[in-house]
Design a protein around this motif. Structure first.
Motif, PDB file in Angstrom:
ATOM      1  N   GLY A  89       0.797  -1.222   0.000  1.00  0.00           N
ATOM      2  CA  GLY A  89       0.000   0.000   0.000  1.00  0.00           C
ATOM      3  C   GLY A  89       0.824   1.263   0.000  1.00  0.00           C
ATOM      4  O   GLY A  89       0.421   2.290  -0.570  1.00  0.00           O
ATOM      5  N   ALA A  90       1.992   1.219   0.630  1.00  0.00           N
ATOM      6  CA  ALA A  90       2.863   2.387   0.680  1.00  0.00           C
ATOM      7  C   ALA A  90       3.762   2.499  -0.543  1.00  0.00           C
ATOM      8  O   ALA A  90       4.177   3.608  -0.919  1.00  0.00           O
ATOM      9  CB  ALA A  90       3.728   2.334   1.943  1.00  0.00           C
TER      10      ALA A  90
ATOM     11  N   ASP B  69      -8.443  -2.540  -5.854  1.00  0.00           N
ATOM     12  CA  ASP B  69      -7.768  -3.400  -4.876  1.00  0.00           C
ATOM     13  C   ASP B  69      -8.426  -4.773  -4.924  1.00  0.00           C
ATOM     14  O   ASP B  69      -9.589  -4.924  -4.543  1.00  0.00           O
ATOM     15  CB  ASP B  69      -7.876  -2.782  -3.484  1.00  0.00           C
ATOM     16  N   VAL B  70      -7.687  -5.767  -5.396  1.00  0.00           N
ATOM     17  CA  VAL B  70      -8.221  -7.115  -5.583  1.00  0.00           C
ATOM     18  C   VAL B  70      -7.934  -7.961  -4.348  1.00  0.00           C
ATOM     19  O   VAL B  70      -6.787  -8.081  -3.923  1.00  0.00           O
ATOM     20  CB  VAL B  70      -7.604  -7.786  -6.828  1.00  0.00           C
TER      21      VAL B  70
ATOM     22  N   ASP C  94      -6.175   3.075 -13.294  1.00  0.00           N
ATOM     23  CA  ASP C  94      -4.778   3.484 -13.402  1.00  0.00           C
ATOM     24  C   ASP C  94      -3.861   2.515 -12.667  1.00  0.00           C
ATOM     25  O   ASP C  94      -2.719   2.291 -13.083  1.00  0.00           O
ATOM     26  CB  ASP C  94      -4.589   4.886 -12.811  1.00  0.00           C
ATOM     27  N   ARG C  95      -4.352   1.959 -11.574  1.00  0.00           N
ATOM     28  CA  ARG C  95      -3.585   0.996 -10.794  1.00  0.00           C
ATOM     29  C   ARG C  95      -4.495  -0.140 -10.334  1.00  0.00           C
ATOM     30  O   ARG C  95      -5.604   0.098  -9.871  1.00  0.00           O
ATOM     31  CB  ARG C  95      -2.953   1.653  -9.553  1.00  0.00           C
ATOM     32  N   ILE C  96      -4.003  -1.352 -10.463  1.00  0.00           N
ATOM     33  CA  ILE C  96      -4.637  -2.518  -9.849  1.00  0.00           C
ATOM     34  C   ILE C  96      -3.625  -3.077  -8.866  1.00  0.00           C
ATOM     35  O   ILE C  96      -2.474  -3.346  -9.236  1.00  0.00           O
ATOM     36  CB  ILE C  96      -5.035  -3.578 -10.889  1.00  0.00           C
ATOM     37  N   VAL C  97      -4.032  -3.224  -7.622  1.00  0.00           N
ATOM     38  CA  VAL C  97      -3.120  -3.681  -6.570  1.00  0.00           C
ATOM     39  C   VAL C  97      -3.675  -4.965  -5.962  1.00  0.00           C
ATOM     40  O   VAL C  97      -4.886  -5.149  -5.857  1.00  0.00           O
ATOM     41  CB  VAL C  97      -2.918  -2.610  -5.487  1.00  0.00           C
ATOM     42  N   CYS C  98      -2.768  -5.847  -5.565  1.00  0.00           N
ATOM     43  CA  CYS C  98      -3.210  -7.117  -4.998  1.00  0.00           C
ATOM     44  C   CYS C  98      -2.113  -7.721  -4.136  1.00  0.00           C
ATOM     45  O   CYS C  98      -0.953  -7.776  -4.535  1.00  0.00           O
ATOM     46  CB  CYS C  98      -3.595  -8.099  -6.113  1.00  0.00           C
ATOM     47  N   ASN C  99      -2.498  -8.150  -2.944  1.00  0.00           N
ATOM     48  CA  ASN C  99      -1.664  -8.972  -2.076  1.00  0.00           C
ATOM     49  C   ASN C  99      -2.260 -10.374  -2.180  1.00  0.00           C
ATOM     50  O   ASN C  99      -3.099 -10.758  -1.372  1.00  0.00           O
ATOM     51  CB  ASN C  99      -1.709  -8.433  -0.640  1.00  0.00           C
TER      52      ASN C  99
ATOM     53  N   LEU D 208      -0.737   0.132 -14.219  1.00  0.00           N
ATOM     54  CA  LEU D 208       0.164  -0.855 -13.649  1.00  0.00           C
ATOM     55  C   LEU D 208      -0.599  -1.827 -12.760  1.00  0.00           C
ATOM     56  O   LEU D 208      -1.498  -1.430 -12.015  1.00  0.00           O
ATOM     57  CB  LEU D 208       1.252  -0.186 -12.800  1.00  0.00           C
ATOM     58  N   LEU D 209      -0.224  -3.081 -12.862  1.00  0.00           N
ATOM     59  CA  LEU D 209      -0.664  -4.109 -11.929  1.00  0.00           C
ATOM     60  C   LEU D 209       0.444  -4.274 -10.903  1.00  0.00           C
ATOM     61  O   LEU D 209       1.583  -4.619 -11.253  1.00  0.00           O
ATOM     62  CB  LEU D 209      -0.910  -5.438 -12.657  1.00  0.00           C
ATOM     63  N   CYS D 210       0.137  -4.029  -9.629  1.00  0.00           N
ATOM     64  CA  CYS D 210       1.154  -4.026  -8.573  1.00  0.00           C
ATOM     65  C   CYS D 210       0.817  -5.087  -7.534  1.00  0.00           C
ATOM     66  O   CYS D 210      -0.301  -5.124  -7.019  1.00  0.00           O
ATOM     67  CB  CYS D 210       1.235  -2.661  -7.907  1.00  0.00           C
ATOM     68  N   VAL D 211       1.797  -5.934  -7.230  1.00  0.00           N
ATOM     69  CA  VAL D 211       1.576  -7.047  -6.308  1.00  0.00           C
ATOM     70  C   VAL D 211       2.757  -7.196  -5.361  1.00  0.00           C
ATOM     71  O   VAL D 211       3.850  -6.696  -5.623  1.00  0.00           O
ATOM     72  CB  VAL D 211       1.363  -8.380  -7.074  1.00  0.00           C
TER      73      VAL D 211
END
Length: 234
Positions: free
Chosen positions: A30-31, A43-44, A106-111, A153-156
């Motif tokens: 997240g940071a 947020d997936v 614009d952003r897809i984030v996933c843990n 961006l896809l960010c993981v």
């Protein structure tokens, strides 16, 4: 017994109904993920809503959070509603494999869940959160790509030894690895986690290392600067 809530500087995460509690992986993601004010963020597998709330605090114009577990989804909704950014966060209880949206992000984030073949525990919700039967790397990459804006961006955050596998899945979906930050707990230690960003551009990789603690056992300035807007202790 895990704490029933976790206080950050500007919001509280209630987590008594979520199988996966607040952890370092989520806070780092997240940071870390590249953000600009006004971005739309997806947020997936939001869980408690932690990364969604961090994105909102960082200036996201809108945040959509998707969570397959009904109890976690309800708790994430409540956490968002009790935050300063309740008008910018929407939580949906949905299977990401069948998720659709009216516009791109614009952003897809996933843990993401990352255990593949390890033993299951009796808690079905915890299994869903931890094992990738419910959200495989292939499904995440394949379903995320059509939802990204052209410059998105896809960010993981992933185990270090899973980077190769996930990168293959991302490439199959038309996404190239463009940023990689390997996380080590202290000098001389092996990396156990990697923060990764994938986009449609050419495979121009920016790679660096984030060390959490120095040889003196104290948090490094790089780590503190990354998370200081969130953790109470900094």
């Amino acid at each position: 017994m895990s704490n029933q809530y976790f206080d950050f500087k500007r919001f509280r995460i209630e987590q008594d109904r979520c199988s996966m509690k607040v952890g370092t992986d989520g806070v780092l993601l997240g940071a870390w993920f590249p953000m600009e004010s006004g971005f739309s963020v997806l947020d997936v597998g939001t869980g408690t809503g932690l990364v969604a709330l961090m994105a909102a605090q960082r200036g996201a114009g809108s945040v959509t959070a998707v969570e397959i577990d009904p109890e976690a989804s309800r708790q994430a909704s409540e956490n968002a509603a009790n935050s300063p950014w309740k008008d910018r966060i929407s939580v949906q209880c949905a299977d990401f494999a069948h998720f659709t949206a009216q516009s791109r992000f614009d952003r897809i984030v996933c843990n993401p869940p990352y255990f593949r073949d390890s033993l299951r525990c009796p808690d079905a919700g915890r299994n869903t959160a931890r094992h990738n039967d419910s959200l495989s790397y292939e499904t995440l990459a394949r379903c995320a790509a059509p939802l990204l804006s052209p410059d998105g961006l896809l960010c993981v955050v992933l185990p270090f030894d899973a980077v190769g596998d996930f990168t293959k899945c991302a490439q199959a979906a038309g996404l190239n690895l463009c940023i990689e930050t390997d996380v080590i707990t202290a000098p001389g230690k092996q990396s156990k986690r990697s923060l990764l960003a994938y986009g449609f551009g050419g495979p121009v990789l920016r790679k660096d290392v984030l060390t959490i603690c120095g040889s003196d056992g104290k948090e490094t300035s790089d780590y503190i600067n990354l998370v200081r807007d969130f953790y109470l202790k900094f």
